[in-house]
Write an enzyme that holds these catalytic residues in place. Structure first.
Site, PDB file in Angstrom:
ATOM      1  N   TRP A  81       0.903  -1.157   0.000  1.00 26.93           N
ATOM      2  CA  TRP A  81       0.000   0.000   0.000  1.00 26.93           C
ATOM      3  C   TRP A  81       0.940   1.204   0.000  1.00 26.93           C
ATOM      4  O   TRP A  81       1.600   1.481   0.999  1.00 26.93           O
ATOM      5  CB  TRP A  81      -0.879  -0.016   1.242  1.00 26.93           C
ATOM      6  N   HIS A 499     -30.533  21.641  10.612  1.00 24.92           N
ATOM      7  CA  HIS A 499     -29.447  22.616  10.819  1.00 24.92           C
ATOM      8  C   HIS A 499     -28.513  22.639   9.615  1.00 24.92           C
ATOM      9  O   HIS A 499     -27.389  23.094   9.718  1.00 24.92           O
ATOM     10  CB  HIS A 499     -28.699  22.294  12.113  1.00 24.92           C
TER      11      HIS A 499
END
Ligand code: M6R
Length: 606
Positions: A81, A499
């Site tokens: 990786w 919100h």
């Protein structure tokens, strides 16, 4: 991130009964692919040269028969990786010294590689790659000029490295395999045919069920006759405990399923059963630590953090105990508030997550105790904690965490019942949850989920809402969807909708609504349930397609997935629907659910 494997046979490969190291290492790399799958490589030290085979991409489809030259008694391998240097064959491991006599595979980050590289370049060393790793074989080659003892030369170089490493090293013509670690995991396997190195146990579980979990700054040297472990700093011999591995190779194999993800999701009822059977002694010890603590922090990353958040709701609602969940990466900002009478509960599947390990260190520096809920036995977290309970998921190979999440939330549930001295009731409740989970995972139910997934696969955005325990359920559901399908997905607390997030709702936007009955017993849509149904109405009024995952149907749901009423524990079952949805969305989009792009299973670098 990155997986390393090593093998040295007890008999030479040419002798009768000798094992081909390449076969062991290639098999091990395939099993460790969840740690990284950008590129891979194998090295085998021959008498005259080191045989090297590297490729970009996943090792999955590689057959050893296509590279018959790969044979030998000793071999090392790596599945990458990328951190330093792009995804190229040159940057893939193993890396060789300039004279091509030393090969190294590495997991971790060498923080002082630029200084080391500059120093070596001044001495005329030519580098081939852009990686941090290459300084290791290059420095060993230079060190050997001063220190001809190979083991000593390796030790000297390791002592110079800053940062983290798990390495496997071989030398041309040599008969020895060297492994060492600092800050990255490395397990030494002991089998009848030879000795093994692996970043994780599944690397060699097929061949060996006894292992030594190396600690930081330990180095093992093995050959056909035996092995020795020393401390890298002092050079002194270290005696280590041999652990019998409880997992079987079947646990770490697909067993006829097309993907680990589906196999692991289907194992969840069994995981709940095993969690219900957690020993009372373990639960009591952990509960005692919780009772003694002044403040309790829960530190974890990703899915494990969502499990910790769920745990905090369980403790608040069931025990009147306040847990403070913090993402491990953000924990340093709050570490100054941790005191010596505090408890830090670390939750982790791998037990190797770098940010979690740093939190353990910082908790200990403050004098606080660390309790781990960790899935991998012998992991760094388990060894660094004051006490740990091994969660009951068994090996989780798919990069996406599914069964480990269930096992973690279920363990919080068991602890909660233990704290109330009602463990028998907890076990009974978990059995009921298990029975309900089983119903979701049968053929007809899977087919129904698949049908819904087909539609969702076309969405650009998917949202999920929940309140209380189902706020973390929503977060986890959307993490699964985005990881595996690359569809943008966000979970919100129902109360937060107005919100801001409600602005995202457009006609046809799919919204998963998780409803748990956390109100008074028996009352229809009591407590937060009533409120989340109102939120569902609000998104529906703006054109959303509402998918209810609830203990009770409601006219607001365009589609409905049923779960039993397990009160505040309903989310343990409900999450399964979203896991399965994610899986089928990925299949519909022709993606590999076991190995999503850019991800690795253990995040061992910060
Ligand atoms: O091994 P850990 O549980 O410490 O890992 C934490 C996260 O990296 C992990 O849960 C990650 O979010 C998974 N990809 C989730 O599916």
């Amino acid at each position: 991130m990155c997986g390393i494997v090593g093998f040295v046979g007890k008999k030479s490969f040419d002798e009768k009964g000798g094992v081909n190291g390449a076969e062991v290492v290639v098999d091990g790399l395939k099993r460790l692919e969840y740690r990284g799958y950008d590129s891979w490589g194998v090295a085998i030290p021959g008498e005259k040269k080191i045989l090297l085979h590297k490729a970009v991409g996943k090792i999955g489809g590689f057959e050893l028969s296509s590279a018959p030259e790969l044979k030998g008694t000793i071999a090392i391998g790596h599945t990458r990786w990328a951190t330093h240097g792009g995804v190229t064959e040159i940057n893939s491991h193993p890396h060789l010294s300039a004279d091509k006599t030393i090969a190294v595979v590495h997991n971790g980050i060498i923080e002082n590689y630029q200084e080391m590289r500059a120093k070596l370049e001044k001495k005329g060393v030519k580098f081939r790659s852009q990686t941090d790793t290459e300084v290791i074989p290059q420095a060993i080659q230079i060190e050997l000029k001063k220190t001809p003892d190979f083991k000593k030369a390796v030790r000297n170089v390791l002592n110079e490295l800053e940062g983290s490493y798990a390495v496997a090293i071989v030398v041309e013509g040599g008969k020895k395999l060297i492994g060492a670690r600092k800050g990255s995991p490395l397990v030494f396997g002991i089998g009848k045919d030879g000795y093994y190195l692996g970043s994780d146990v599944p690397a060699f579980l097929k061949y060996a069920n006894k292992a030594i979990f190396l600690d930081d700054l330990e180095m093992v040297e093995a050959d056909e006759k035996g092995y020795e472990i020393i401390n890298i700093t002092t050079g002194k011999k270290v005696e280590k405990k041999i652990t019998k591995i409880a997992w079987s190779i079947e646990d770490a194999e697909k067993g006829g399923y097309p993907h680990f993800m589906i196999k692991e999701m289907l194992e969840q009822p069994m995981v709940l059963d095993k969690t219900a059977a957690t020993s009372n002694v373990e639960l009591k010890k952990a509960a005692a630590m919780i009772k003694r603590a002044k403040q309790i922090w829960v530190v974890a990353c990703g899915t494990a953090l969502h499990a910790g958040m769920y745990g905090s709701y369980i403790f608040a609602l069931n025990n009147d105990i306040n847990l403070r969940p913090v993402s491990a990466g953000e924990f340093p900002y709050f570490a100054k508030f941790v005191g010596k009478n505090d408890l830090v509960i670390c939750v982790s599947q791998s037990g190797e997550t770098a940010d979690v390990m740093e939190a353990v260190k910082s908790a200990h520096d403050s004098g606080a105790k660390v309790l781990a809920l960790v899935n991998v036995m012998g992991s760094s977290l388990m060894r660094a904690s004051d006490y740990s309970i091994v969660t009951k998921a068994g090996p989780e190979i798919c990069v996406l965490s599914t069964k480990a999440y269930l096992s973690q939330v279920a363990m919080f549930m068991m602890l909660s019942y233990e704290l109330n001295n009602k463990i028998a009731a907890g076990k009974k409740q978990l059995k009921a949850i298990k029975a309900d989970a089983e119903k979701i995972l049968v053929k007809d139910s899977l087919a129904k989920i698949k049908k819904v997934a087909k539609g969702l696969a076309r969405a650009d955005n998917i949202y999920a809402i929940g309140r209380g325990v189902n706020y973390p359920t929503s977060l986890e559901a959307c993490l699964k969807i985005k990881e595996v399908s690359y569809i943008h997905a966000e979970g919100f607390a129902g109360g937060d909708l107005k919100h801001g997030p409600i602005a995202l709702i457009a006609p046809g936007t799919p919204v998963l609504v998780f409803v748990a009955n956390d109100g008074p017993k028996g009352a229809p849509f009591g407590g937060a349930a009533k409120e989340i149904v109102s939120n569902a109405m609000e998104v529906k009024a703006r054109g959303a397609e509402v998918i209810g995952i609830s203990y009770e149907n409601n006219q607001v749901f365009d589609r409905y997935f049923a779960v039993g009423d397990h009160g505040i524990f309903t989310g343990i079952v409900a999450i399964i629907y979203s896991q399965v949805l994610s899986y089928y969305i990925a299949l519909e989009k022709k993606l590999d659910p076991d190995k999503p792009r850019n991800l690795a299973k253990s995040v061992t670098v910060k």
